[in-house]
Design a protein around this motif. Structure first.
Motif, PDB file in Angstrom:
ATOM      1  N   GLN A 230      -4.842  -0.972   0.571  1.00  0.00           N
ATOM      2  CA  GLN A 230      -6.100  -1.506   0.057  1.00  0.00           C
ATOM      3  C   GLN A 230      -7.230  -0.491   0.200  1.00  0.00           C
ATOM      4  N   SER A 231      -7.286   0.175   1.335  1.00  0.00           N
ATOM      5  CA  SER A 231      -8.352   1.160   1.562  1.00  0.00           C
ATOM      6  C   SER A 231      -8.289   2.277   0.535  1.00  0.00           C
ATOM      7  N   VAL A 232      -7.112   2.854   0.356  1.00  0.00           N
ATOM      8  CA  VAL A 232      -6.983   3.985  -0.566  1.00  0.00           C
ATOM      9  C   VAL A 232      -7.160   3.533  -2.006  1.00  0.00           C
ATOM     10  N   ASN A 233      -6.507   2.449  -2.398  1.00  0.00           N
ATOM     11  CA  ASN A 233      -6.618   1.989  -3.785  1.00  0.00           C
ATOM     12  C   ASN A 233      -8.034   1.589  -4.172  1.00  0.00           C
ATOM     13  N   GLU A 234      -8.759   0.980  -3.250  1.00  0.00           N
ATOM     14  CA  GLU A 234     -10.078   0.461  -3.590  1.00  0.00           C
ATOM     15  C   GLU A 234     -11.238   1.388  -3.225  1.00  0.00           C
ATOM     16  N   LEU A 235     -11.096   2.185  -2.169  1.00  0.00           N
ATOM     17  CA  LEU A 235     -12.224   3.005  -1.713  1.00  0.00           C
ATOM     18  C   LEU A 235     -12.105   4.482  -2.070  1.00  0.00           C
ATOM     19  N   CYS A 236     -10.892   4.977  -2.179  1.00  0.00           N
ATOM     20  CA  CYS A 236     -10.723   6.408  -2.485  1.00  0.00           C
ATOM     21  C   CYS A 236      -9.489   6.624  -3.367  1.00  0.00           C
ATOM     22  N   PRO A 237      -9.501   6.049  -4.578  1.00  0.00           N
ATOM     23  CA  PRO A 237      -8.322   6.123  -5.442  1.00  0.00           C
ATOM     24  C   PRO A 237      -7.888   7.543  -5.808  1.00  0.00           C
ATOM     25  N   ALA A 238      -8.760   8.507  -5.682  1.00  0.00           N
ATOM     26  CA  ALA A 238      -8.366   9.891  -5.965  1.00  0.00           C
ATOM     27  C   ALA A 238      -7.333  10.396  -4.957  1.00  0.00           C
ATOM     28  N   LEU A 239      -7.190   9.702  -3.836  1.00  0.00           N
ATOM     29  CA  LEU A 239      -6.236  10.114  -2.802  1.00  0.00           C
ATOM     30  C   LEU A 239      -4.890   9.406  -2.902  1.00  0.00           C
ATOM     31  N   ILE A 240      -4.683   8.612  -3.934  1.00  0.00           N
ATOM     32  CA  ILE A 240      -3.420   7.888  -4.070  1.00  0.00           C
ATOM     33  C   ILE A 240      -2.244   8.849  -4.071  1.00  0.00           C
ATOM     34  N   TRP A 241      -2.347   9.949  -4.795  1.00  0.00           N
ATOM     35  CA  TRP A 241      -1.238  10.912  -4.840  1.00  0.00           C
ATOM     36  C   TRP A 241      -0.932  11.444  -3.454  1.00  0.00           C
ATOM     37  N   GLN A 242      -1.964  11.718  -2.668  1.00  0.00           N
ATOM     38  CA  GLN A 242      -1.770  12.255  -1.329  1.00  0.00           C
ATOM     39  C   GLN A 242      -1.135  11.198  -0.418  1.00  0.00           C
ATOM     40  N   LEU A 243      -1.559   9.953  -0.565  1.00  0.00           N
ATOM     41  CA  LEU A 243      -0.973   8.861   0.203  1.00  0.00           C
ATOM     42  C   LEU A 243       0.510   8.724  -0.128  1.00  0.00           C
ATOM     43  N   ARG A 244       0.842   8.741  -1.390  1.00  0.00           N
ATOM     44  CA  ARG A 244       2.247   8.619  -1.800  1.00  0.00           C
ATOM     45  C   ARG A 244       3.086   9.761  -1.248  1.00  0.00           C
ATOM     46  N   LYS A 245       2.543  10.945  -1.297  1.00  0.00           N
ATOM     47  CA  LYS A 245       3.269  12.111  -0.785  1.00  0.00           C
ATOM     48  C   LYS A 245       3.511  11.970   0.723  1.00  0.00           C
ATOM     49  N   SER A 246       2.509  11.532   1.458  1.00  0.00           N
ATOM     50  CA  SER A 246       2.626  11.376   2.898  1.00  0.00           C
ATOM     51  C   SER A 246       3.561  10.226   3.271  1.00  0.00           C
ATOM     52  N   ALA A 247       3.505   9.150   2.506  1.00  0.00           N
ATOM     53  CA  ALA A 247       4.308   7.967   2.819  1.00  0.00           C
ATOM     54  C   ALA A 247       5.770   8.120   2.415  1.00  0.00           C
ATOM     55  N   ALA A 248       6.071   9.102   1.588  1.00  0.00           N
ATOM     56  CA  ALA A 248       7.435   9.267   1.073  1.00  0.00           C
ATOM     57  C   ALA A 248       8.462   9.462   2.180  1.00  0.00           C
ATOM     58  N   THR A 249       8.086  10.066   3.264  1.00  0.00           N
ATOM     59  CA  THR A 249       9.038  10.330   4.349  1.00  0.00           C
ATOM     60  C   THR A 249       8.944   9.316   5.481  1.00  0.00           C
ATOM     61  N   TYR A 250       8.056   8.330   5.348  1.00  0.00           N
ATOM     62  CA  TYR A 250       7.871   7.345   6.409  1.00  0.00           C
ATOM     63  C   TYR A 250       9.071   6.411   6.507  1.00  0.00           C
ATOM     64  N   ARG A 251       9.492   6.156   7.702  1.00  0.00           N
ATOM     65  CA  ARG A 251      10.565   5.195   7.958  1.00  0.00           C
ATOM     66  C   ARG A 251      10.022   4.134   8.918  1.00  0.00           C
ATOM     67  N   PRO A 252      10.095   2.860   8.519  1.00  0.00           N
ATOM     68  CA  PRO A 252       9.565   1.786   9.385  1.00  0.00           C
ATOM     69  C   PRO A 252      10.228   1.797  10.761  1.00  0.00           C
ATOM     70  N   SER A 253       9.459   1.353  11.744  1.00  0.00           N
ATOM     71  CA  SER A 253       9.995   1.283  13.096  1.00  0.00           C
ATOM     72  C   SER A 253      11.022   0.162  13.177  1.00  0.00           C
ATOM     73  N   GLU A 254      11.977   0.337  14.045  1.00  0.00           N
ATOM     74  CA  GLU A 254      12.987  -0.691  14.274  1.00  0.00           C
ATOM     75  C   GLU A 254      12.411  -1.682  15.276  1.00  0.00           C
ATOM     76  N   SER A 255      12.283  -2.914  14.865  1.00  0.00           N
ATOM     77  CA  SER A 255      11.730  -3.937  15.761  1.00  0.00           C
ATOM     78  C   SER A 255      12.796  -4.874  16.236  1.00  0.00           C
TER      79      SER A 255
END
Length: 122
Positions: free
Chosen positions: A97-122
């Motif tokens: 929500q923050s990136v999409n609504e407040l700084c949409p120019a950073l969406i590409w950077q968010l996607r690039k950073s999130a591409a390697t994220y793996r959720p924690s095992e709970s």
């Protein structure tokens, strides 16, 4: 001159032009929407911001983190810690929500950073 034999081709070109106009017109604007951010993060339970200014300030901090190259994992960890909530979805929703609504120019950077994220095992 008989133009009836050209009508199917002209119709196809006209349809293609119309589709292109709709695609361009329907593209998401790349401008900030503070009201949209406030509605989406203050109505949703779990964040409990003291007021609208706090919610916007926190969202801008998320934008600053993403814009400065902080990893998605680090931003997720900070949000989970700040809100004392280990839920990946809750943290990722706030980032989104923050990136999409407040700084949409950073969406590409968010996607690039999130591409390697793996959720924690709970």
């Amino acid at each position: 001159m008989n133009t009836s034999r050209f009508r199917p081709a002209m119709t196809a070109v006209t349809a293609l032009e119309g589709a292109l106009v709709l695609a361009v017109a329907g593209a998401a604007p790349s401008r900030a929407d503070a009201v949209g951010n406030l509605v989406n993060v203050t109505v949703r339970p779990g964040y409990n911001f003291a007021n609208a200014d706090d919610a916007l300030s926190y969202g801008h901090t998320v934008c600053t983190d993403i814009g400065s190259g902080r990893s998605y994992d680090a931003v997720m960890g900070r949000i989970k810690s700040d809100f004392n909530n280990p839920d990946d979805y809750q943290a990722s929703y706030l980032i989104n929500q923050s990136v999409n609504e407040l700084c949409p120019a950073l969406i590409w950077q968010l996607r690039k950073s999130a591409a390697t994220y793996r959720p924690s095992e709970s």
